[in-house]
Enzyme design. Structure first.
Site, PDB file in Angstrom:
ATOM      1  N   HIS A  68       0.819  -1.227   0.000  1.00  0.00           N
ATOM      2  CA  HIS A  68       0.000   0.000   0.000  1.00  0.00           C
ATOM      3  C   HIS A  68       0.850   1.274   0.000  1.00  0.00           C
ATOM      4  CE1 HIS A  68      -3.716  -2.181   0.455  1.00  0.00           C
ATOM      5  NE2 HIS A  68      -3.312  -2.749   1.581  1.00  0.00           N
TER       6      HIS A  68
ATOM      7  N   ASP B 132      -2.425 -10.628  -2.702  1.00  0.00           N
ATOM      8  CA  ASP B 132      -3.033 -10.190  -1.437  1.00  0.00           C
ATOM      9  C   ASP B 132      -4.501  -9.815  -1.691  1.00  0.00           C
ATOM     10  OD1 ASP B 132      -2.033  -8.870   1.453  1.00  0.00           O
ATOM     11  OD2 ASP B 132      -3.735  -7.805   0.570  1.00  0.00           O
TER      12      ASP B 132
HETATM   13  C1  OKP Z   1      -2.979  -4.432   4.484  1.00  0.00           C
HETATM   14  B1  OKP Z   1      -2.581  -5.558   3.528  1.00  0.00           B
HETATM   15  C2  OKP Z   1     -10.837  -2.216   8.234  1.00  0.00           C
HETATM   16  C3  OKP Z   1      -9.727  -1.201   7.990  1.00  0.00           C
HETATM   17  C4  OKP Z   1      -8.851  -1.677   6.899  1.00  0.00           C
HETATM   18  C5  OKP Z   1      -6.583  -1.504   6.077  1.00  0.00           C
HETATM   19  C6  OKP Z   1      -6.262  -2.896   5.707  1.00  0.00           C
HETATM   20  C7  OKP Z   1      -4.854  -2.962   5.227  1.00  0.00           C
HETATM   21  C8  OKP Z   1      -4.445  -4.332   4.753  1.00  0.00           C
HETATM   22  N1  OKP Z   1     -12.117  -1.623   8.371  1.00  0.00           N
HETATM   23  N2  OKP Z   1      -7.501  -1.345   7.160  1.00  0.00           N
HETATM   24  O1  OKP Z   1      -3.010  -5.367   2.215  1.00  0.00           O
HETATM   25  O2  OKP Z   1      -2.991  -6.869   3.952  1.00  0.00           O
HETATM   26 ZN    ZN Z   2      -4.164  -7.351   2.404  1.00  0.00          ZN
END
Ligand code: OKP
Ligand code: ZN
Length: 349
Positions: free
Chosen positions: A164, A200
Protein backbone atom coordinates in the site's frame (compact mmCIF):
# COMPACT_ATOMS: atom_id res chain seq x y z
CA UNK A 1 13.62 -22.54 -0.53
CA UNK A 2 15.68 -19.96 1.33
CA UNK A 3 13.82 -17.67 3.76
CA UNK A 4 15.07 -14.20 4.76
CA UNK A 5 13.80 -13.06 8.16
CA UNK A 6 14.66 -10.64 10.97
CA UNK A 7 13.29 -10.43 14.53
CA UNK A 8 13.46 -6.65 14.16
CA UNK A 9 9.84 -6.66 12.95
CA UNK A 10 8.84 -6.95 16.64
CA UNK A 11 9.87 -3.31 17.18
CA UNK A 12 6.76 -2.30 15.23
CA UNK A 13 3.80 -3.05 17.45
CA UNK A 14 0.99 -0.54 17.21
CA UNK A 15 -1.68 -0.72 19.90
CA UNK A 16 -4.73 0.71 18.20
CA UNK A 17 -5.98 1.60 14.72
CA UNK A 18 -9.14 3.26 13.51
CA UNK A 19 -11.48 0.48 12.27
CA UNK A 20 -15.02 1.45 11.24
CA UNK A 21 -14.62 4.75 13.11
CA UNK A 22 -13.56 3.13 16.40
CA UNK A 23 -10.14 2.75 17.96
CA UNK A 24 -9.60 -1.01 18.01
CA UNK A 25 -6.63 -3.30 18.79
CA UNK A 26 -4.38 -3.61 15.70
CA UNK A 27 -4.66 -6.75 13.57
CA UNK A 28 -1.22 -6.31 11.96
CA UNK A 29 0.67 -7.75 14.92
CA UNK A 30 4.14 -9.31 15.47
CA UNK A 31 2.68 -12.78 16.04
CA UNK A 32 1.82 -12.88 12.30
CA UNK A 33 5.46 -13.17 11.28
CA UNK A 34 6.23 -15.49 14.20
CA UNK A 35 3.54 -17.93 12.99
CA UNK A 36 4.88 -17.91 9.44
CA UNK A 37 8.45 -18.47 10.63
CA UNK A 38 7.34 -21.33 12.91
CA UNK A 39 5.67 -23.03 9.94
CA UNK A 40 8.74 -22.47 7.70
CA UNK A 41 10.70 -24.41 10.33
CA UNK A 42 8.03 -27.05 11.01
CA UNK A 43 7.74 -27.86 7.29
CA UNK A 44 11.54 -27.68 6.77
CA UNK A 45 11.12 -25.24 3.90
CA UNK A 46 14.86 -24.55 3.97
CA UNK A 47 17.55 -22.37 5.49
CA UNK A 48 16.55 -19.15 7.30
CA UNK A 49 19.03 -16.25 7.09
CA UNK A 50 19.14 -12.72 8.52
CA UNK A 51 19.12 -9.78 6.09
CA UNK A 52 22.24 -7.87 5.01
CA UNK A 53 22.16 -4.07 5.15
CA UNK A 54 21.92 -2.67 1.62
CA UNK A 55 21.53 0.88 2.94
CA UNK A 56 19.06 3.64 2.06
CA UNK A 57 19.98 4.11 -1.59
CA UNK A 58 17.81 1.24 -2.94
CA UNK A 59 14.88 2.51 -0.83
CA UNK A 60 15.29 5.99 -2.31
CA UNK A 61 15.17 4.52 -5.83
CA UNK A 62 11.43 4.11 -5.06
CA UNK A 63 10.54 6.53 -2.27
CA UNK A 64 10.97 10.33 -2.13
CA UNK A 65 13.92 11.06 0.23
CA UNK A 66 11.71 13.62 2.03
CA UNK A 67 9.21 10.83 2.78
CA UNK A 68 11.97 8.52 4.00
CA UNK A 69 13.33 11.30 6.23
CA UNK A 70 9.80 11.92 7.56
CA UNK A 71 9.37 8.24 8.48
CA UNK A 72 12.75 8.19 10.20
CA UNK A 73 11.90 11.09 12.56
CA UNK A 74 8.09 10.85 12.80
CA UNK A 75 8.06 9.17 16.20
CA UNK A 76 10.58 11.63 17.67
CA UNK A 77 8.55 14.56 16.32
CA UNK A 78 5.37 13.06 17.77
CA UNK A 79 7.05 12.50 21.16
CA UNK A 80 8.44 16.02 21.12
CA UNK A 81 4.82 17.23 20.82
CA UNK A 82 4.28 15.62 24.23
CA UNK A 83 2.45 12.48 23.10
CA UNK A 84 3.29 9.08 24.56
CA UNK A 85 0.89 6.93 22.48
CA UNK A 86 0.85 5.72 18.83
CA UNK A 87 0.99 8.43 16.15
CA UNK A 88 -2.01 8.69 13.78
CA UNK A 89 -2.95 11.40 11.25
CA UNK A 90 -6.33 13.14 11.27
CA UNK A 91 -6.34 15.74 8.46
CA UNK A 92 -5.54 15.26 4.77
CA UNK A 93 -5.05 17.65 1.85
CA UNK A 94 -7.75 16.14 -0.36
CA UNK A 95 -9.33 17.70 -3.50
CA UNK A 96 -10.52 21.05 -2.13
CA UNK A 97 -7.32 21.75 -0.21
CA UNK A 98 -3.85 22.30 -1.67
CA UNK A 99 -2.16 19.22 -3.08
CA UNK A 100 1.03 21.02 -4.09
CA UNK A 101 2.28 22.38 -0.77
CA UNK A 102 6.03 21.92 -0.44
CA UNK A 103 6.22 19.47 2.49
CA UNK A 104 9.26 21.39 3.74
CA UNK A 105 6.82 24.20 4.66
CA UNK A 106 4.78 21.90 6.89
CA UNK A 107 6.11 22.38 10.39
CA UNK A 108 3.93 20.40 12.80
CA UNK A 109 3.86 16.62 13.04
CA UNK A 110 0.08 16.53 12.43
CA UNK A 111 0.48 18.31 9.10
CA UNK A 112 3.34 16.03 8.08
CA UNK A 113 1.41 12.90 9.08
CA UNK A 114 -1.52 14.08 6.95
CA UNK A 115 0.71 14.99 4.00
CA UNK A 116 2.52 11.65 3.86
CA UNK A 117 -0.41 9.28 4.64
CA UNK A 118 -3.69 8.17 3.11
CA UNK A 119 -5.46 6.50 6.04
CA UNK A 120 -5.85 6.60 9.82
CA UNK A 121 -5.31 2.87 10.25
CA UNK A 122 -1.53 2.79 10.26
CA UNK A 123 -0.03 3.76 13.62
CA UNK A 124 3.61 4.85 13.87
CA UNK A 125 5.39 3.74 17.06
CA UNK A 126 8.87 4.15 18.51
CA UNK A 127 10.23 1.17 16.56
CA UNK A 128 8.33 1.61 13.31
CA UNK A 129 11.14 3.16 11.26
CA UNK A 130 13.69 0.50 12.26
CA UNK A 131 11.20 -2.30 11.59
CA UNK A 132 10.13 -0.88 8.21
CA UNK A 133 13.75 -0.23 7.16
CA UNK A 134 14.68 -3.80 8.11
CA UNK A 135 11.63 -5.20 6.29
CA UNK A 136 12.89 -3.50 3.10
CA UNK A 137 16.34 -4.99 3.74
CA UNK A 138 14.74 -8.45 4.01
CA UNK A 139 13.30 -7.97 0.50
CA UNK A 140 16.59 -6.56 -0.84
CA UNK A 141 18.54 -9.48 0.61
CA UNK A 142 16.08 -11.88 -1.04
CA UNK A 143 16.66 -10.07 -4.34
CA UNK A 144 20.45 -10.33 -3.98
CA UNK A 145 20.32 -14.04 -3.12
CA UNK A 146 18.09 -14.79 -6.08
CA UNK A 147 20.38 -12.90 -8.48
CA UNK A 148 23.60 -14.27 -7.01
CA UNK A 149 22.77 -17.94 -6.47
CA UNK A 150 20.59 -18.77 -9.46
CA UNK A 151 17.96 -20.24 -7.11
CA UNK A 152 14.42 -20.75 -8.45
CA UNK A 153 12.84 -18.83 -5.57
CA UNK A 154 13.49 -17.01 -2.30
CA UNK A 155 10.97 -16.12 0.43
CA UNK A 156 11.33 -12.63 1.94
CA UNK A 157 9.38 -12.86 5.20
CA UNK A 158 8.72 -9.12 5.40
CA UNK A 159 6.89 -7.38 8.23
CA UNK A 160 5.54 -4.71 8.20
CA UNK A 161 4.04 -5.28 4.74
CA UNK A 162 4.59 -2.86 1.85
CA UNK A 163 2.19 -2.93 -1.11
CA UNK A 164 0.00 0.00 0.00
CA UNK A 165 2.99 2.37 0.40
CA UNK A 166 3.34 4.77 -2.52
CA UNK A 167 6.26 6.89 -3.63
CA UNK A 168 5.61 9.34 -0.77
CA UNK A 169 2.67 7.89 1.16
CA UNK A 170 2.15 5.37 3.96
CA UNK A 171 -1.10 3.59 4.86
CA UNK A 172 -2.76 0.18 5.01
CA UNK A 173 -0.19 -1.00 7.60
CA UNK A 174 2.58 -0.27 5.04
CA UNK A 175 5.47 2.22 5.23
CA UNK A 176 8.07 1.18 2.64
CA UNK A 177 7.04 -0.78 -0.46
CA UNK A 178 9.20 -3.88 -0.08
CA UNK A 179 8.06 -5.51 -3.35
CA UNK A 180 8.61 -2.33 -5.37
CA UNK A 181 12.04 -1.76 -3.80
CA UNK A 182 13.00 -5.35 -4.68
CA UNK A 183 11.65 -5.02 -8.25
CA UNK A 184 13.72 -1.86 -8.83
CA UNK A 185 16.74 -3.60 -7.35
CA UNK A 186 16.35 -6.45 -9.88
CA UNK A 187 16.38 -3.85 -12.68
CA UNK A 188 19.41 -2.10 -11.19
CA UNK A 189 21.18 -5.48 -11.08
CA UNK A 190 20.63 -5.96 -14.82
CA UNK A 191 17.11 -7.32 -15.34
CA UNK A 192 15.15 -5.52 -18.08
CA UNK A 193 11.60 -6.72 -17.34
CA UNK A 194 10.12 -7.53 -13.94
CA UNK A 195 6.52 -8.53 -13.22
CA UNK A 196 4.84 -8.01 -9.86
CA UNK A 197 1.92 -10.36 -9.22
CA UNK A 198 -0.09 -9.23 -6.19
CA UNK A 199 -2.30 -11.99 -4.72
CA UNK A 200 -3.03 -10.19 -1.44
CA UNK A 201 -6.76 -9.61 -0.79
CA UNK A 202 -6.25 -5.83 -0.93
CA UNK A 203 -5.31 -3.83 -4.01
CA UNK A 204 -1.60 -2.96 -4.09
CA UNK A 205 -2.31 0.73 -4.68
CA UNK A 206 1.21 1.79 -3.74
CA UNK A 207 2.86 -0.59 -6.19
CA UNK A 208 0.45 0.45 -8.95
CA UNK A 209 1.15 4.15 -8.35
CA UNK A 210 4.92 3.67 -8.29
CA UNK A 211 5.10 1.87 -11.65
CA UNK A 212 2.01 3.33 -13.38
CA UNK A 213 3.96 5.19 -16.08
CA UNK A 214 6.59 2.54 -16.66
CA UNK A 215 6.88 -0.43 -19.02
CA UNK A 216 9.84 -2.11 -17.29
CA UNK A 217 7.65 -3.33 -14.40
CA UNK A 218 4.31 -5.04 -15.08
CA UNK A 219 1.82 -4.91 -12.20
CA UNK A 220 -1.11 -7.36 -11.91
CA UNK A 221 -3.42 -7.57 -8.89
CA UNK A 222 -6.42 -9.70 -7.84
CA UNK A 223 -8.29 -8.01 -4.98
CA UNK A 224 -11.50 -6.97 -3.27
CA UNK A 225 -13.41 -4.57 -5.54
CA UNK A 226 -12.77 -0.89 -4.71
CA UNK A 227 -16.55 -0.35 -4.73
CA UNK A 228 -16.63 -2.39 -1.54
CA UNK A 229 -13.14 -2.66 -0.18
CA UNK A 230 -10.18 -0.67 1.14
CA UNK A 231 -8.34 1.25 -0.32
CA UNK A 232 -11.53 2.28 -2.22
CA UNK A 233 -9.90 4.92 -4.44
CA UNK A 234 -7.75 2.74 -6.71
CA UNK A 235 -7.90 -0.75 -8.21
CA UNK A 236 -10.55 -0.57 -10.96
CA UNK A 237 -10.10 -2.66 -14.13
CA UNK A 238 -9.85 0.39 -16.42
CA UNK A 239 -6.60 1.44 -14.72
CA UNK A 240 -4.21 -0.01 -17.28
CA UNK A 241 -1.23 2.36 -16.98
CA UNK A 242 -0.41 5.68 -18.59
CA UNK A 243 2.11 7.07 -21.08
CA UNK A 244 4.93 4.57 -21.58
CA UNK A 245 3.22 2.43 -18.91
CA UNK A 246 0.00 2.06 -20.92
CA UNK A 247 -0.91 -1.65 -21.00
CA UNK A 248 1.45 -2.60 -18.18
CA UNK A 249 -1.03 -2.45 -15.27
CA UNK A 250 -3.87 -4.95 -14.87
CA UNK A 251 -6.46 -5.07 -12.09
CA UNK A 252 -8.78 -8.00 -11.42
CA UNK A 253 -11.24 -6.83 -8.73
CA UNK A 254 -13.72 -9.35 -7.32
CA UNK A 255 -16.81 -8.87 -5.12
CA UNK A 256 -17.05 -9.79 -1.47
CA UNK A 257 -17.77 -13.48 -1.01
CA UNK A 258 -15.64 -14.63 -3.95
CA UNK A 259 -14.36 -18.17 -3.45
CA UNK A 260 -12.26 -20.65 -5.35
CA UNK A 261 -13.92 -20.55 -8.80
CA UNK A 262 -13.96 -16.77 -9.44
CA UNK A 263 -10.68 -16.22 -7.66
CA UNK A 264 -8.77 -18.79 -9.73
CA UNK A 265 -10.39 -17.52 -12.93
CA UNK A 266 -9.12 -14.01 -12.20
CA UNK A 267 -5.76 -15.39 -11.07
CA UNK A 268 -5.40 -17.34 -14.33
CA UNK A 269 -6.12 -14.17 -16.33
CA UNK A 270 -3.47 -12.31 -14.31
CA UNK A 271 -0.96 -15.16 -14.84
CA UNK A 272 -1.52 -14.97 -18.61
CA UNK A 273 -0.75 -11.25 -18.55
CA UNK A 274 2.48 -12.07 -16.71
CA UNK A 275 3.37 -14.75 -19.26
CA UNK A 276 2.53 -12.48 -22.18
CA UNK A 277 4.90 -9.89 -20.79
CA UNK A 278 7.81 -12.36 -20.64
CA UNK A 279 9.54 -11.14 -17.46
CA UNK A 280 13.00 -12.30 -16.44
CA UNK A 281 11.84 -12.44 -12.82
CA UNK A 282 8.53 -12.32 -10.97
CA UNK A 283 7.98 -10.67 -7.59
CA UNK A 284 4.92 -12.08 -5.82
CA UNK A 285 3.22 -9.82 -3.28
CA UNK A 286 2.15 -12.74 -1.11
CA UNK A 287 -0.84 -12.03 1.08
CA UNK A 288 -3.01 -14.82 2.47
CA UNK A 289 -5.86 -12.58 3.64
CA UNK A 290 -7.91 -14.19 0.83
CA UNK A 291 -8.53 -16.98 3.38
CA UNK A 292 -12.17 -17.65 4.34
CA UNK A 293 -11.60 -16.95 8.04
CA UNK A 294 -9.56 -13.77 7.66
CA UNK A 295 -10.97 -11.29 10.21
CA UNK A 296 -10.82 -8.18 7.96
CA UNK A 297 -11.35 -9.69 4.49
CA UNK A 298 -14.24 -11.21 2.56
CA UNK A 299 -12.95 -13.80 0.08
CA UNK A 300 -13.37 -17.53 0.68
CA UNK A 301 -10.20 -19.41 -0.23
CA UNK A 302 -9.48 -22.58 1.72
CA UNK A 303 -6.18 -23.87 3.06
CA UNK A 304 -6.14 -26.49 0.26
CA UNK A 305 -6.21 -23.70 -2.38
CA UNK A 306 -2.85 -22.18 -1.47
CA UNK A 307 -0.58 -24.96 -2.83
CA UNK A 308 -2.41 -24.62 -6.19
CA UNK A 309 -1.48 -20.93 -6.33
CA UNK A 310 2.16 -21.86 -5.80
CA UNK A 311 1.99 -24.58 -8.49
CA UNK A 312 0.64 -22.12 -11.06
CA UNK A 313 3.35 -19.58 -10.22
CA UNK A 314 6.00 -22.28 -10.71
CA UNK A 315 4.76 -22.71 -14.30
CA UNK A 316 6.16 -19.25 -15.16
CA UNK A 317 9.51 -21.02 -15.26
CA UNK A 318 11.47 -17.94 -14.19
CA UNK A 319 12.99 -17.00 -10.80
CA UNK A 320 10.46 -15.82 -8.22
CA UNK A 321 10.88 -13.59 -5.17
CA UNK A 322 8.01 -14.09 -2.72
CA UNK A 323 7.46 -11.00 -0.56
CA UNK A 324 5.17 -11.35 2.48
CA UNK A 325 2.24 -8.91 2.58
CA UNK A 326 -1.05 -9.46 4.48
CA UNK A 327 -2.95 -12.25 6.23
CA UNK A 328 -4.61 -11.71 9.63
CA UNK A 329 -6.09 -15.08 10.59
CA UNK A 330 -3.01 -15.41 12.75
CA UNK A 331 -3.31 -19.11 13.55
CA UNK A 332 -3.58 -20.07 9.86
CA UNK A 333 -1.32 -17.66 8.02
CA UNK A 334 1.70 -19.90 8.54
CA UNK A 335 -0.01 -22.97 7.09
CA UNK A 336 -1.47 -21.04 4.16
CA UNK A 337 1.72 -19.13 3.31
CA UNK A 338 4.04 -22.11 3.56
CA UNK A 339 1.42 -24.24 1.76
CA UNK A 340 1.69 -21.87 -1.20
CA UNK A 341 5.50 -22.00 -1.08
CA UNK A 342 5.67 -25.80 -0.87
CA UNK A 343 3.15 -26.00 -3.73
CA UNK A 344 5.63 -23.92 -5.75
CA UNK A 345 8.52 -26.16 -4.73
CA UNK A 346 6.77 -29.41 -5.61
CA UNK A 347 5.85 -28.09 -9.07
CA UNK A 348 9.23 -26.38 -9.70
CA UNK A 349 11.01 -29.67 -8.96
C1 OKP B 1 -2.98 -4.43 4.48
B1 OKP B 1 -2.58 -5.56 3.53
C2 OKP B 1 -10.84 -2.22 8.23
C3 OKP B 1 -9.73 -1.20 7.99
C4 OKP B 1 -8.85 -1.68 6.90
C5 OKP B 1 -6.58 -1.50 6.08
C6 OKP B 1 -6.26 -2.90 5.71
C7 OKP B 1 -4.85 -2.96 5.23
C8 OKP B 1 -4.44 -4.33 4.75
N1 OKP B 1 -12.12 -1.62 8.37
N2 OKP B 1 -7.50 -1.34 7.16
O1 OKP B 1 -3.01 -5.37 2.22
O2 OKP B 1 -2.99 -6.87 3.95
ZN1 ZN C 1 -4.16 -7.35 2.40
Amino acid sequence: MLTVYSDTHRLHHGKQELIDGKLMPVVEMPRRADTVLAEVKARSLGEVIAPDDHGRAPIERIHDPRFVAFLETAWDDWSAAGRDYDALPFCWGTRTLRQDVDPARLVGIDAKLGYFSFDAGTPITAGTWTAAYTSAQVALTGRARLTDTGARAVFALCRPPGHHAGMDTFGGYCFLNNAAIAAQSFLDAGARKVAILDVDYHHGNGTQQIFYSRSDVLFCSIHGHPQQEFPFFLGWPEEIGQGPGHGFNHNFPLPWGSGQAPWFEAFEAACRKVEGYGPEVVVVSLGVDTFKDDPISKFRLETSDYPKIGERIAAFGCPVLFVMEGGYAVDQIGVNTVGLLTGFESAAG
